[in-house]
Design a protein around this motif. Structure first.
Motif, PDB file in Angstrom:
ATOM      1  N   LEU A 255      -3.183  35.425  41.595  1.00 38.01           N
ATOM      2  CA  LEU A 255      -2.267  34.627  40.778  1.00 38.01           C
ATOM      3  C   LEU A 255      -1.088  34.059  41.571  1.00 38.01           C
ATOM      4  O   LEU A 255      -0.004  33.835  41.032  1.00 38.01           O
ATOM      5  N   ARG A 256      -1.302  33.835  42.868  1.00 37.08           N
ATOM      6  CA  ARG A 256      -0.256  33.224  43.670  1.00 37.08           C
ATOM      7  C   ARG A 256      -0.887  32.503  44.854  1.00 37.08           C
ATOM      8  O   ARG A 256      -2.081  32.661  45.125  1.00 37.08           O
ATOM      9  N   ALA A 257      -0.080  31.705  45.545  1.00 39.67           N
ATOM     10  CA  ALA A 257      -0.559  30.949  46.694  1.00 39.67           C
ATOM     11  C   ALA A 257      -0.182  31.654  47.992  1.00 39.67           C
ATOM     12  O   ALA A 257       0.905  32.211  48.120  1.00 39.67           O
ATOM     13  N   TYR A 258      -1.110  31.621  48.927  1.00 37.74           N
ATOM     14  CA  TYR A 258      -0.875  32.149  50.268  1.00 37.74           C
ATOM     15  C   TYR A 258      -1.043  31.019  51.268  1.00 37.74           C
ATOM     16  O   TYR A 258      -1.876  30.124  51.071  1.00 37.74           O
ATOM     17  N   TRP A 259      -0.268  31.086  52.352  1.00 36.29           N
ATOM     18  CA  TRP A 259      -0.318  30.055  53.388  1.00 36.29           C
ATOM     19  C   TRP A 259      -0.663  30.668  54.744  1.00 36.29           C
ATOM     20  O   TRP A 259      -0.208  31.762  55.073  1.00 36.29           O
ATOM     21  N   GLY A 260      -1.432  29.930  55.519  1.00 32.61           N
ATOM     22  CA  GLY A 260      -1.682  30.309  56.895  1.00 32.61           C
ATOM     23  C   GLY A 260      -0.507  29.921  57.773  1.00 32.61           C
ATOM     24  O   GLY A 260       0.438  29.263  57.328  1.00 32.61           O
ATOM     25  N   GLN A 261      -0.589  30.317  59.043  1.00 30.93           N
ATOM     26  CA  GLN A 261       0.525  30.077  59.953  1.00 30.93           C
ATOM     27  C   GLN A 261       0.509  28.657  60.519  1.00 30.93           C
ATOM     28  O   GLN A 261       1.499  28.206  61.093  1.00 30.93           O
TER      29      GLN A 261
ATOM     30  N   ILE B 105      -6.989  40.626  48.508  1.00 32.89           N
ATOM     31  CA  ILE B 105      -6.931  39.363  47.763  1.00 32.89           C
ATOM     32  C   ILE B 105      -8.135  39.300  46.837  1.00 32.89           C
ATOM     33  O   ILE B 105      -9.262  39.553  47.237  1.00 32.89           O
ATOM     34  N   PHE B 106      -7.851  38.974  45.574  1.00 38.47           N
ATOM     35  CA  PHE B 106      -8.887  38.960  44.549  1.00 38.47           C
ATOM     36  C   PHE B 106      -8.791  37.677  43.732  1.00 38.47           C
ATOM     37  O   PHE B 106      -7.788  36.984  43.749  1.00 38.47           O
ATOM     38  N   SER B 107      -9.846  37.409  43.041  1.00 38.25           N
ATOM     39  CA  SER B 107      -9.873  36.265  42.117  1.00 38.25           C
ATOM     40  C   SER B 107      -9.385  34.986  42.780  1.00 38.25           C
ATOM     41  O   SER B 107      -8.501  34.292  42.267  1.00 38.25           O
ATOM     42  N   ILE B 108      -9.974  34.677  43.934  1.00 38.25           N
ATOM     43  CA  ILE B 108      -9.611  33.439  44.628  1.00 38.25           C
ATOM     44  C   ILE B 108     -10.122  32.242  43.842  1.00 38.25           C
ATOM     45  O   ILE B 108     -11.281  32.203  43.455  1.00 38.25           O
ATOM     46  N   THR B 109      -9.262  31.300  43.584  1.00 36.98           N
ATOM     47  CA  THR B 109      -9.668  30.078  42.904  1.00 36.98           C
ATOM     48  C   THR B 109      -9.685  28.932  43.920  1.00 36.98           C
ATOM     49  O   THR B 109     -10.606  28.808  44.681  1.00 36.98           O
ATOM     50  N   ASN B 110      -8.633  28.139  43.953  1.00 31.92           N
ATOM     51  CA  ASN B 110      -8.608  27.009  44.880  1.00 31.92           C
ATOM     52  C   ASN B 110      -8.348  27.441  46.317  1.00 31.92           C
ATOM     53  O   ASN B 110      -7.568  28.364  46.584  1.00 31.92           O
ATOM     54  N   MET B 111      -8.998  26.763  47.232  1.00 34.18           N
ATOM     55  CA  MET B 111      -8.748  26.906  48.672  1.00 34.18           C
ATOM     56  C   MET B 111      -8.579  25.500  49.222  1.00 34.18           C
ATOM     57  O   MET B 111      -9.257  24.572  48.783  1.00 34.18           O
TER      58      MET B 111
ATOM     59  N   GLU C 100      -3.233   9.112  63.699  1.00 34.91           N
ATOM     60  CA  GLU C 100      -2.392   9.444  62.544  1.00 34.91           C
ATOM     61  C   GLU C 100      -2.792  10.737  61.851  1.00 34.91           C
ATOM     62  O   GLU C 100      -2.094  11.196  60.944  1.00 34.91           O
ATOM     63  N   ASP C 101      -3.887  11.346  62.265  1.00 35.41           N
ATOM     64  CA  ASP C 101      -4.268  12.668  61.752  1.00 35.41           C
ATOM     65  C   ASP C 101      -3.538  13.786  62.490  1.00 35.41           C
ATOM     66  O   ASP C 101      -3.653  14.959  62.110  1.00 35.41           O
ATOM     67  N   THR C 102      -2.812  13.435  63.531  1.00 40.48           N
ATOM     68  CA  THR C 102      -2.061  14.445  64.290  1.00 40.48           C
ATOM     69  C   THR C 102      -1.033  15.119  63.396  1.00 40.48           C
ATOM     70  O   THR C 102      -0.213  14.462  62.757  1.00 40.48           O
ATOM     71  N   ALA C 103      -1.100  16.452  63.346  1.00 39.05           N
ATOM     72  CA  ALA C 103      -0.209  17.225  62.478  1.00 39.05           C
ATOM     73  C   ALA C 103      -0.496  18.708  62.675  1.00 39.05           C
ATOM     74  O   ALA C 103      -1.485  19.081  63.327  1.00 39.05           O
ATOM     75  N   VAL C 104       0.339  19.523  62.072  1.00 39.43           N
ATOM     76  CA  VAL C 104       0.021  20.947  61.924  1.00 39.43           C
ATOM     77  C   VAL C 104      -0.722  21.093  60.605  1.00 39.43           C
ATOM     78  O   VAL C 104      -0.245  20.623  59.567  1.00 39.43           O
ATOM     79  N   TYR C 105      -1.881  21.704  60.660  1.00 44.36           N
ATOM     80  CA  TYR C 105      -2.714  21.892  59.471  1.00 44.36           C
ATOM     81  C   TYR C 105      -2.557  23.320  58.965  1.00 44.36           C
ATOM     82  O   TYR C 105      -2.710  24.279  59.733  1.00 44.36           O
ATOM     83  N   TYR C 106      -2.300  23.437  57.677  1.00 48.36           N
ATOM     84  CA  TYR C 106      -2.070  24.731  57.048  1.00 48.36           C
ATOM     85  C   TYR C 106      -3.152  25.030  56.012  1.00 48.36           C
ATOM     86  O   TYR C 106      -3.455  24.194  55.162  1.00 48.36           O
ATOM     87  N   CYS C 107      -3.649  26.219  56.083  1.00 48.55           N
ATOM     88  CA  CYS C 107      -4.599  26.696  55.091  1.00 48.55           C
ATOM     89  C   CYS C 107      -3.827  27.197  53.873  1.00 48.55           C
ATOM     90  O   CYS C 107      -2.757  27.811  54.019  1.00 48.55           O
ATOM     91  N   ASN C 108      -4.358  26.961  52.699  1.00 46.25           N
ATOM     92  CA  ASN C 108      -3.737  27.405  51.446  1.00 46.25           C
ATOM     93  C   ASN C 108      -4.807  28.019  50.566  1.00 46.25           C
ATOM     94  O   ASN C 108      -5.844  27.407  50.322  1.00 46.25           O
ATOM     95  N   VAL C 109      -4.555  29.240  50.119  1.00 46.74           N
ATOM     96  CA  VAL C 109      -5.514  29.947  49.270  1.00 46.74           C
ATOM     97  C   VAL C 109      -4.780  30.471  48.048  1.00 46.74           C
ATOM     98  O   VAL C 109      -3.712  31.091  48.176  1.00 46.74           O
TER      99      VAL C 109
END
Length: 115
Positions: free
Chosen positions: A101-107, A28-34, A88-97
């Motif tokens: 030039l594309r988005a990746y998601w955690g599990q 993974i290269f050129s990471i912008t938003n996380m 109300e913060d209860t949820a599944v939290y997903y990482c996004n990177v």
């Protein structure tokens, strides 16, 4: 292949704290938003917080003042410090990177806040 390894979820009482981590590895290269998104049962996935490569941050109104997002560019890792947690913060939290030039998601990692 790019992998996002999330950690730090769990069960906590209301008013408590948790810290989520997400490390990106592989080609993974050129990471912008996380960032972090969450999805509660029966609801759509929503943005929790996002941080740019320059350190600019965006937060959902519901978490402003309680959550803090940060990143370590040398480690390709993003963190979410969650304080004063509410049921109300209860949820599944997903990482996004965003990189290559594309988005990746955690599990996803479960965060459960008991009242």
């Amino acid at each position: 292949q790019v992998q996002l390894a999330e950690s730090g979820g769990g069960l906590v009482q209301a008013g408590g704290s948790l810290r989520l981590s997400c490390a990106a590895s592989g080609s993974i290269f050129s990471i912008t938003n996380m960032g972090w998104y969450r999805q509660a049962p029966g609801k759509q996935r929503e943005l929790v917080a996002r941080i740019s490569s320059g350190g600019s941050t965006t937060y959902a109104d519901s978490v402003k003042g309680r959550f803090t997002i940060s990143r370590d560019n040398a480690k390709n890792t993003v963190y979410l410090q969650m304080n004063t947690l509410k049921p109300e913060d209860t949820a599944v939290y997903y990482c996004n990177v965003y990189g290559n030039l594309r988005a990746y998601w955690g599990q996803g990692t479960q965060v459960t806040v008991s009242s």
